[in-house]
Design an enzyme around this catalytic site. Structure first.
Site, PDB file in Angstrom:
ATOM      1  CD  GLU A   1      -1.899  -5.812   5.070  1.00  0.00           C
ATOM      2  OE1 GLU A   1      -1.513  -6.127   3.934  1.00  0.00           O
ATOM      3  OE2 GLU A   1      -2.355  -4.677   5.361  1.00  0.00           O
TER       4      GLU A   1
ATOM      5  CG  HIS B   1      -3.977  -3.446   2.535  1.00  0.00           C
ATOM      6  ND1 HIS B   1      -3.047  -2.978   3.439  1.00  0.00           N
ATOM      7  CD2 HIS B   1      -4.502  -2.352   1.935  1.00  0.00           C
ATOM      8  CE1 HIS B   1      -3.014  -1.652   3.405  1.00  0.00           C
ATOM      9  NE2 HIS B   1      -3.890  -1.244   2.503  1.00  0.00           N
TER      10      HIS B   1
ATOM     11  CB  CYS C   1      -1.010  -0.026   1.147  1.00  0.00           C
ATOM     12  SG  CYS C   1      -2.330   1.186   0.887  1.00  0.00           S
TER      13      CYS C   1
END
Ligand code: MN
Length: 240
Positions: free
Chosen positions: A219, A217, A110
């Site tokens: 994660e 993202h 990001c």
């Protein structure tokens, strides 16, 4: 005897209102799941500290966060530019430079992909909705939770990203950004583009190690999505 895990230095979040630093646990969890040992870097680092972290860490993860000071890519502040953290800019651009000098694996997420691009001389759109014309404007700030993908990205063949995604030509990703890469820095190659033309990943083919930034993202997706886990796995493997 068990093999030592590679140590991954992660850049901190910075609350500019109260000066707190923090880190969402999604990042260290993903690094740990890929076999790395995550450590949170301090916001304030002298040049000497950064040098020493090059000895301590086997790779660096540049995390999501606020907008980058537009002065760092030669622009005035756009009406729709958001908050910035001068302290994070100060840490991350020196860290990037030192990590590249040391040839360490580098992964940007990001804001991280934006740091990689601006650090190497590229520019950003400061606000996608007001600076781009798109026939079908995708919600890059998705209206639902981040563990659900909201748009697709087309993957450029014969790139590091394509190999990580096992030569898939398209994957679904989440999205939480209003800025993005505008002009890619010299030496960077675009490896993913959203259907509305927004650049979603860049990499550096002439870098001697892992160097990749993604605008989404992973994660939030690694525990349910092969491509997202593949990103962390490839990064941590490169740090071994
Ligand atoms: Mn997006």
């Amino acid at each position: 005897m068990t093999q030592k895990k590679p140590i991954i230095g992660i850049t901190p979040s910075h609350n500019t209102e109260n000066n707190d630093t923090s880190l969402r646990p999604t990042y260290p969890k993903a690094i740990a799941a890929a076999g790395g040992l995550p450590i949170l870097l301090p916001l304030e680092c002298s040049d000497e500290d950064i040098k020493q972290f090059m000895d301590v860490c086997d790779g660096f993860l540049f995390t999501g966060g606020p907008d980058i000071n537009p002065f760092l890519f030669g622009e005035d502040t756009h009406l729709k530019c958001g908050n910035i953290s001068a302290a994070r800019d100060h840490l991350e651009f020196r860290l990037l430079s030192a990590a590249m000098d040391a040839g360490k694996p580098i992964f940007g997420i990001c804001r991280g992909v934006q740091v990689l691009n601006v650090g190497l001389g590229g520019s950003l759109y400061q606000d996608i909705p007001s600076q781009t014309e798109r026939e079908f404007p995708i919600a890059h700030q998705q209206p639902f939770y981040y563990n659900i993908p909201c748009h697709r990205v087309n993957i450029v063949p014969n790139t590091l990203l394509a190999s990580i995604c096992q030569d898939e030509t398209q994957i679904a990703v989440n999205s939480s950004h209003h800025q993005c890469v505008h002009i890619p820095a010299p030496g960077l190659v675009v490896s993913a583009v959203a259907p509305d033309g927004i650049i979603e990943a860049v990499e550096k083919p002439d870098y001697p190690n892992f160097f990749l930034g993604v605008q989404w993202h992973p994660e939030y997706l690694w525990d349910r999505d092969e491509a997202a886990m593949g990103l962390f796995q490839a990064f941590v493997d490169a740090c071994k």
